[in-house]
Design a protein around this motif. Structure first.
Motif, PDB file in Angstrom:
ATOM      1  N   LYS B  26      17.024  19.724  22.185  1.00  0.00           N
ATOM      2  CA  LYS B  26      15.731  19.650  21.490  1.00  0.00           C
ATOM      3  C   LYS B  26      14.788  18.772  22.306  1.00  0.00           C
ATOM      4  O   LYS B  26      13.707  19.180  22.674  1.00  0.00           O
ATOM      5  CB  LYS B  26      15.932  19.068  20.086  1.00  0.00           C
ATOM      6  CG  LYS B  26      14.963  19.612  19.052  1.00  0.00           C
ATOM      7  CD  LYS B  26      15.465  19.285  17.654  1.00  0.00           C
ATOM      8  CE  LYS B  26      14.474  18.391  16.917  1.00  0.00           C
ATOM      9  NZ  LYS B  26      15.056  17.818  15.674  1.00  0.00           N
ATOM     10  N   PHE B  27      15.227  17.544  22.584  1.00  0.00           N
ATOM     11  CA  PHE B  27      14.499  16.742  23.576  1.00  0.00           C
ATOM     12  C   PHE B  27      15.488  15.865  24.320  1.00  0.00           C
ATOM     13  O   PHE B  27      16.612  15.674  23.868  1.00  0.00           O
ATOM     14  CB  PHE B  27      13.384  15.911  22.931  1.00  0.00           C
ATOM     15  CG  PHE B  27      13.863  14.850  21.981  1.00  0.00           C
ATOM     16  CD1 PHE B  27      13.807  15.060  20.603  1.00  0.00           C
ATOM     17  CD2 PHE B  27      14.369  13.644  22.440  1.00  0.00           C
ATOM     18  CE1 PHE B  27      14.242  14.089  19.719  1.00  0.00           C
ATOM     19  CE2 PHE B  27      14.812  12.656  21.557  1.00  0.00           C
ATOM     20  CZ  PHE B  27      14.751  12.891  20.186  1.00  0.00           C
ATOM     21  N   GLY B  28      15.073  15.364  25.463  1.00  0.00           N
ATOM     22  CA  GLY B  28      15.971  14.558  26.291  1.00  0.00           C
ATOM     23  C   GLY B  28      16.589  15.394  27.390  1.00  0.00           C
ATOM     24  O   GLY B  28      15.999  16.368  27.864  1.00  0.00           O
ATOM     25  N   VAL B  68      21.766  12.020  28.900  1.00  0.00           N
ATOM     26  CA  VAL B  68      21.276  11.232  30.030  1.00  0.00           C
ATOM     27  C   VAL B  68      20.417  10.079  29.517  1.00  0.00           C
ATOM     28  O   VAL B  68      20.650   8.919  29.826  1.00  0.00           O
ATOM     29  CB  VAL B  68      20.477  12.113  31.003  1.00  0.00           C
ATOM     30  CG1 VAL B  68      19.791  11.270  32.061  1.00  0.00           C
ATOM     31  CG2 VAL B  68      21.410  13.139  31.638  1.00  0.00           C
ATOM     32  N   GLY B  69      19.415  10.410  28.738  1.00  0.00           N
ATOM     33  CA  GLY B  69      18.632   9.400  28.025  1.00  0.00           C
ATOM     34  C   GLY B  69      18.778   9.698  26.537  1.00  0.00           C
ATOM     35  O   GLY B  69      19.672  10.455  26.143  1.00  0.00           O
ATOM     36  N   ALA B  70      17.926   9.118  25.729  1.00  0.00           N
ATOM     37  CA  ALA B  70      17.946   9.446  24.305  1.00  0.00           C
ATOM     38  C   ALA B  70      17.690  10.943  24.153  1.00  0.00           C
ATOM     39  O   ALA B  70      16.706  11.459  24.675  1.00  0.00           O
ATOM     40  CB  ALA B  70      16.887   8.637  23.562  1.00  0.00           C
ATOM     41  N   PRO B 135      14.417  12.736  34.334  1.00  0.00           N
ATOM     42  CA  PRO B 135      15.068  12.019  33.231  1.00  0.00           C
ATOM     43  C   PRO B 135      16.302  11.250  33.681  1.00  0.00           C
ATOM     44  O   PRO B 135      16.800  10.415  32.929  1.00  0.00           O
ATOM     45  CB  PRO B 135      15.477  13.142  32.264  1.00  0.00           C
ATOM     46  CG  PRO B 135      14.888  14.404  32.795  1.00  0.00           C
ATOM     47  CD  PRO B 135      14.576  14.188  34.240  1.00  0.00           C
ATOM     48  N   MET B 136      16.789  11.526  34.880  1.00  0.00           N
ATOM     49  CA  MET B 136      18.092  10.976  35.294  1.00  0.00           C
ATOM     50  C   MET B 136      17.961   9.992  36.449  1.00  0.00           C
ATOM     51  O   MET B 136      16.965   9.977  37.174  1.00  0.00           O
ATOM     52  CB  MET B 136      19.026  12.130  35.685  1.00  0.00           C
ATOM     53  CG  MET B 136      18.685  12.869  36.965  1.00  0.00           C
ATOM     54  SD  MET B 136      17.117  13.804  36.902  1.00  0.00           S
ATOM     55  CE  MET B 136      17.600  15.191  35.849  1.00  0.00           C
ATOM     56  N   SER B 137      18.985   9.160  36.627  1.00  0.00           N
ATOM     57  CA  SER B 137      19.004   8.142  37.670  1.00  0.00           C
ATOM     58  C   SER B 137      19.268   8.757  39.043  1.00  0.00           C
ATOM     59  O   SER B 137      19.667   9.910  39.163  1.00  0.00           O
ATOM     60  CB  SER B 137      20.096   7.113  37.364  1.00  0.00           C
ATOM     61  OG  SER B 137      21.363   7.712  37.545  1.00  0.00           O
ATOM     62  N   ARG B 171      10.625   7.000  38.137  1.00  0.00           N
ATOM     63  CA  ARG B 171      11.156   8.257  37.601  1.00  0.00           C
ATOM     64  C   ARG B 171      10.082   9.331  37.441  1.00  0.00           C
ATOM     65  O   ARG B 171      10.326  10.368  36.849  1.00  0.00           O
ATOM     66  CB  ARG B 171      11.818   8.013  36.233  1.00  0.00           C
ATOM     67  CG  ARG B 171      12.964   7.016  36.246  1.00  0.00           C
ATOM     68  CD  ARG B 171      14.248   7.677  36.705  1.00  0.00           C
ATOM     69  NE  ARG B 171      15.388   6.773  36.583  1.00  0.00           N
ATOM     70  CZ  ARG B 171      16.245   6.746  35.562  1.00  0.00           C
ATOM     71  NH1 ARG B 171      16.097   7.589  34.552  1.00  0.00           N
ATOM     72  NH2 ARG B 171      17.261   5.904  35.541  1.00  0.00           N
ATOM     73  N   THR B 172       8.887   9.053  37.934  1.00  0.00           N
ATOM     74  CA  THR B 172       7.813  10.045  37.815  1.00  0.00           C
ATOM     75  C   THR B 172       7.413  10.533  39.198  1.00  0.00           C
ATOM     76  O   THR B 172       6.963   9.759  40.036  1.00  0.00           O
ATOM     77  CB  THR B 172       6.582   9.443  37.118  1.00  0.00           C
ATOM     78  OG1 THR B 172       6.982   8.840  35.892  1.00  0.00           O
ATOM     79  CG2 THR B 172       5.549  10.539  36.832  1.00  0.00           C
TER      80      THR B 172
END
Lengths: 186, 186
Positions: B26-28, B68-70, B135-137, B171-172
DNA sequence: CGAGTATTTGACAGCCGTCAATTACGGTGG
DNA sequence: CCACCGTAATTGACGGCTGTCAAATACTCG
């Protein structure tokens, strides 16, 4: 369910061609691959007798398929299958799991580990006999494992030196220390 | 179709657990991966909002999936779907094609080519805006591309130096020379 | 503002690819 | 059946890319 014979090296399909049927290997071996613009080749799978290949996400092929040696296939038109989805889903899922396992090998294993994984895979897919044939050349193996053919050859030599395998002929492998080979793949 | 929230780093499923449902992001972002015995990790896929993951060839999971994140997901029990095969087949086939393309990257492309392919993939999957979020490291990117995190970082630095991309924040990403990036993947 | 983590950067070694030459195999024709 | 030729495979030398180890810097979150 028409049968076709494919001489060694002949094309079965190529990118852009109609993907209106899929194939079962009767005998021989098929390689499925992609190319980069400069000719680098990645073989995504070898298909042995009994295995199915050639289905795609849309109506066009995205890969090359060639007979490795003299090969015969049965082709089935997709429309001729009563319940296509139910037939293909398990095949597609198995292919997906195989591809993901292959990703681990290419992404995170070194040359000896890759070759060991390949030999074990061939061993298992050819009935689990300690002696079996490699239908494909060293170049094909290299392009499957993301290595150079020289590296594949060197690892073969090392495995023979360690008494882990024997080459009955250039294309006939006998695994002597199965345990040692398994350990190499972790 | 129950929704779940997954905090950053939390497990969604792991190998051996029951594969009785599949998931929609849904998101993340979700990472799906395998481990070798010594801890080496290969991420086989990242899943972004709208994408489906978690179906398997049998009733058990073979991979790890983590937020990965929320992240929030919707999970659907496989039994609750009227015609399961027809629903899942296109998804499985698309996953198969993606995995096979990834094989080419891991098997035959060098570090700059891999990073370029990754950036283009992220660009396209996030709507084709020249500025987008990762979204990831770096570690996650490295484990997806079969590289070390230091190599990923060095390639980022080089791409910035060449004026091909900019880092608005860590991260952008902003892609400045799309053409140059495309050429790198061949 | 401070602590902890993520990222960047540097130095160095090693694995593997490339180029090149040699050897071995296999298929064909005499 | 054997010799020969073309291809496949092996082996060697060497360089470069990328991984590892280590330290410095930047960022994020509390």
């Amino acid at each position: 369910m028409p049968a076709s014979f494919h001489p060694a090296g002949s094309e079965i399909f190529s990118p852009g061609s109609d993907a209106n049927c899929f194939y079962v290997v009767k005998f021989g071996c098929v390689r499925v691959y992609r190319l980069l613009a400069d000719g680098r080749r990645q073989i995504s799978a070898f298909h042995l007798p009994g295995e199915v290949f050639g289905f795609e996400a849309d109506s066009r092929h995205h890969f090359f398929a060639e007979a490795v040696g003299a090969t015969s296939t049965l082709s089935m038109r997709v429309s001729a299958t009563a319940d296509l989805s139910a037939t293909l889903l398990p095949l597609a899922l198995r292919g997906l799991v195989r591809a993901q396992e292959h990703l681990l090998v290419l992404g995170r294993q070194n040359a000896p580990e890759r070759v060991a994984a390949f030999l074990l895979d061939m061993f298992e897919r050819q009935g689990g006999l300690e002696r079996f044939e490699l239908p494909m050349s060293r170049t094909d193996i290299a392009d499957y494992l993301g290595l150079s053919l020289e590296t594949v050859s060197r690892v073969f030599t090392r495995l023979r030196g360690q008494g882990i395998m024997r080459l009955v002929s250039l294309r006939t492998v006998e695994i002597v220390k199965m345990q040692a080979l398994s350990v190499m793949c972790e």
